[in-house]
Structure formats: structure tokens, C-alpha cells
Design an enzyme around this catalytic site. Sequence first.
Site, PDB file in Angstrom:
ATOM      1  N   ARG A 169       0.899  -1.466   0.011  1.00  0.00           N
ATOM      2  CA  ARG A 169      -0.481  -0.221   0.100  1.00  0.00           C
ATOM      3  C   ARG A 169       0.905   1.488  -0.012  1.00  0.00           C
ATOM      4  NH1 ARG A 169      -5.854  -1.572   2.596  1.00  0.00           N
ATOM      5  NH2 ARG A 169      -5.381  -3.685   0.742  1.00  0.00           N
ATOM      6  N   GLU A 221       0.522   3.904   1.072  1.00  0.00           N
ATOM      7  CA  GLU A 221       0.251   5.336   1.669  1.00  0.00           C
ATOM      8  C   GLU A 221       1.014   5.627   2.791  1.00  0.00           C
ATOM      9  OE1 GLU A 221      -3.454   3.685   4.142  1.00  0.00           O
ATOM     10  OE2 GLU A 221      -2.592   1.176   2.882  1.00  0.00           O
ATOM     11  N   ARG A 271      -0.626   1.566  13.530  1.00  0.00           N
ATOM     12  CA  ARG A 271      -0.813   0.869  12.900  1.00  0.00           C
ATOM     13  C   ARG A 271      -0.782   0.152  10.910  1.00  0.00           C
ATOM     14  NH1 ARG A 271      -7.776   2.240  12.573  1.00  0.00           N
ATOM     15  NH2 ARG A 271      -7.065   2.143  14.931  1.00  0.00           N
ATOM     16  N   HIS A 272      -0.401   1.431  10.324  1.00  0.00           N
ATOM     17  CA  HIS A 272       0.216   1.190   9.089  1.00  0.00           C
ATOM     18  C   HIS A 272       1.278   0.872   8.926  1.00  0.00           C
ATOM     19  CE1 HIS A 272      -3.894   3.696   9.177  1.00  0.00           C
ATOM     20  NE2 HIS A 272      -3.682   2.817   8.216  1.00  0.00           N
ATOM     21  N   GLU A 313      -9.779  -1.397  13.871  1.00  0.00           N
ATOM     22  CA  GLU A 313      -9.665  -2.249  12.905  1.00  0.00           C
ATOM     23  C   GLU A 313      -8.553  -3.728  12.519  1.00  0.00           C
ATOM     24  OE1 GLU A 313      -9.897  -0.678   9.284  1.00  0.00           O
ATOM     25  OE2 GLU A 313      -9.827  -2.840   7.940  1.00  0.00           O
ATOM     26  N   SER A 363     -11.429  -6.294   7.278  1.00  0.00           N
ATOM     27  CA  SER A 363     -12.374  -5.772   6.104  1.00  0.00           C
ATOM     28  C   SER A 363     -13.480  -7.185   5.576  1.00  0.00           C
ATOM     29  CB  SER A 363     -12.097  -5.047   5.011  1.00  0.00           C
ATOM     30  OG  SER A 363     -11.792  -3.997   6.143  1.00  0.00           O
ATOM     31  N   ARG A 411      -1.268  -6.227  12.667  1.00  0.00           N
ATOM     32  CA  ARG A 411      -1.921  -5.444  13.713  1.00  0.00           C
ATOM     33  C   ARG A 411      -3.213  -6.132  14.429  1.00  0.00           C
ATOM     34  NH1 ARG A 411      -6.325  -1.839  10.172  1.00  0.00           N
ATOM     35  NH2 ARG A 411      -4.353   0.067   9.272  1.00  0.00           N
TER      36      ARG A 411
END
Length: 430
Positions: A205, A207, A213-214, A353, A356, A404
Site C-alpha cells: 500500500r 499509503e 497501525r499502518h 480494525e 474487512s 495488527r
Amino acid sequence: MKRTYIKDIVPETEVKLSGWIERIRNPKNMIFIVLKDITGQIQITIDKATNPEMTEKLSNVIANSVITVTGKAVLSEYVKMGGIEFFPTTLTVDSIADALPITKEASLDQRLNHRWIDLRDGNKSLIFRVNTTLEKGIRDYMISTGAIEIHTPKITIQSSEGGSEVFKLDYFGQPAYLTQSPQLYKQMAMASGFDKVFEIGDYFRAESSFTNRHATEFIGFDFEISHIESHHDVMDYLEGALRNALQAVKDAHSTELKETFDVEIDIPECDFPRIPFHEALDIVEKEYGYKGEKVDFDPESEKLICQYVKEKYNSDFVYITEYPFEARAFYSMKCEDNPKLCKSFDLLWKGIEITSGAQREHRYEVLKAQIAEKGIDPAIMNDYLEFFRYGCPTHGGIGLGIARMLAKLLNLPTIKEATYIFRGPNRITP
Ligand code: AMO
């Protein structure tokens, strides 16, 4: 002679040990070494007068060097460490260490710069032994229910989750991407009649997030199952896998987890509560006066709804279901009674989270329309759309970020500690 682990030493039996020098003391007449391997520690004692050759070999050896010794351990009431002491008859210095570039007080960033040394520290290997058991617990459950393990390609020409968060690469002159998730290819397996598949593999990712958490590359657990009635079947299946994984960790590691991290593994007693997204928003506002985003859940809402569920149902897990389609990927199936919502869900655990999932849209024409609705160029999705043209069952699945889950399981402050080698926007080494 084959090498023996420290935990397997039998006193008065000739063995060969290999390991790291944890400490070395070199007073006038004797040398004392604490030798460490993955299973434990033992004291080695060398009398200088009777072992001049060994003494010479150790003259410039400091802690963190690696040695191999042969000899016998004897019971000793003076030695605290397991009540045994090892007297070597041979000694080889396998590697002489320089002084370490970091101390125990180093910052997280400094530790990550020297991750291989950081990981040597005391209990760090336990994190990854627990990870091994966690993934085994998941894998065992999947296999016991007939799922097929697949490995999807990580180089692709389309992006699965949409948005700009993809790493672009030059594939022999043609633009390509690193996959954001196995999404499209695990769905393909449903069109191939594989019925149930799973994968534990890389996500990429692009991001630019600097949170606890990333990551830009991480390991996800994914499954996809066919012939479902709704996303509730997917949630049921995930629940089974997670219970099995938690039980496996509990069975294998309870004692050391209590000792090292003061962690006890709770196997959920009740079914994981399922709360529709809009209801969850109302609860957070009514109970805590917090107004979250209207189309997605922000981190504060996640924390608060978990707090509520813990108090009300004594559950650390909660499913938030039926998110607005606007907030979810194009492949989510819309709800029949309200097409603004979709049959998607997140699983929250202890405030964040971790998963998903959704029932997917499997009808070619509807899926094509949803791709257009999301503003995605249908030409790019042509190969993917083909999966749905020649017969495809109803299906759904999930993606779970392993780091996570592991970080929460072990009470670690960030997924950086639960990731073997972390990748983030400003970290691409070691
Ligand atoms: P999603 O994008 O929510 O869903 O990702 C699934 C899970 O992966 C973890 N995760 C991350 N972990 C670390 N760093 C990140 N940058 C990051 N982004 C996500 C989270 C998240 O719940 N295809 C869907 C899944 C599905 O529907 O099957 C997907 O990728 O734990």
C-alpha cells in the site's frame, strides 16, 4: 558431533553447544561466559592455567560473539543458572563481534535501523514464535474445513482496492502495480470452482501514513468462500478460524506469554456481536457524545464502540456491518433493501480494525455498473470482469492484517514491533 540445545543438556554427558556470548568475565585465573542459544542460557567456566589455548582464543572476544564448545555440564550448587556449569574441552570462536551500535535504551527508530540486533534481545523471538502459531492455527482451521491454500501474483495491471495507494512499476515498458491485496485473484478462484480458498501473503500500500497501525508492505490473511447466503456466513467462518488460532496460541504459549508480556489469551465465550454501521454511529454519539464520520468509522469511533461492546457484552471483538457503499470497494454487494448500504463488515478487536470483508457482487452486469459508479475505467477491469461471465457462484471473504492482530494480542504499542522487518513511507532499510 551434532549440536545440542542448551535446554536438552544432560549433566555428565559429552555434548556440543553453539551460541552467543551473552556475558564474558575475564578475571585473573578463570574465564566465565554466559552462553545463550534460542532455548536458554548456561554458564561456561574455563580454568586459565589448564586451558592456555582456549584462554588465548578468547583474549579479544567480547559479548555477542558466537562460539562452539564441546564438553560436559556438571551439577553445581554455586551456579544459579539452572544449577549446572559447563566445562569445555574444545572451543571454537565462530564469529568475533564488534561493540554493538545500539543499547537497550535505543529509540524505536534506532532499533529498527539495526533490526537484526534488536531482534536478538531477550523475548523478541517469542513474538515471532507466537506469530508462527497464530498463522498455523488459522491455516489448520482452513485446511480442516477443506479450503485450498493459494498464492496469488503480486504484480498486476489493475488496482484492487481503488484509489491512488498503489506502487507503480515498470513491467518491461508496460505500467504495472504491486497488488494492494489478493482480492481479485481470490475471487477468480471462486469462478474456478475452488469453493474455499485462503492465502497468507504480502499486501502493498503506497499509503503515506505514520501511525502505529499502518505499513506500506504487510502480511495479510485472506479467505474467500462460495455459495453463501450473505456476509453473515463469511463472519461465521472467520469467527471459527480466529477461535482456533487463539486457542492454538493459548495452548502453545500461555506460560511464557504471562511471564514475558503479562498477557493472558482470552478465548471469546460469546458469539462476536454484530452491529450495523448506522446503529454503531448512534451508539457512539449517544453513549459518548462523539460524532464520527458519516460514511466510515474513524479510529476514535472504533475505540469507543469497542469500549461499549466490552461493557455491554464482555466481548473484545465486534463486527460493524452494512457500511455505506460509498465507503467501500466496488466489489461489495449492495443490500437489496437499501442500495446505499452494502453487505460489508469490519471486525474490530480491542479498539482497532483488524479485518474487512464482504459478500461480493458476482453478477457481471451489476458489477460492471458498480465499477462505472466508482469512476474506475472499465477497460482496466476487463480481465477481472471476465471472471464473472462464464458462471460464478455467490461468494464473499475477508482480509486480516496479521501484524495488527499480533500487536493487539501481545499488547505491543505498534505494528512495527510485530513485523519482522517493517516497511513504512520513510523506512525501506534494512
Ligand atoms: P482492507 O483494505 O480493509 O481490505 O485491508 C484488510 C486488512 O488489512 C489490514 N491493513 C493494514 N495493515 C497494515 N498497514 C496498512 N496500511 C493496512 N491497510 C490495511 C487491516 C485491514 O482490516 N480486499 C479487502 C479485504 C476483503 O474484503 O477481503 C481489503 O484489502 O487489518
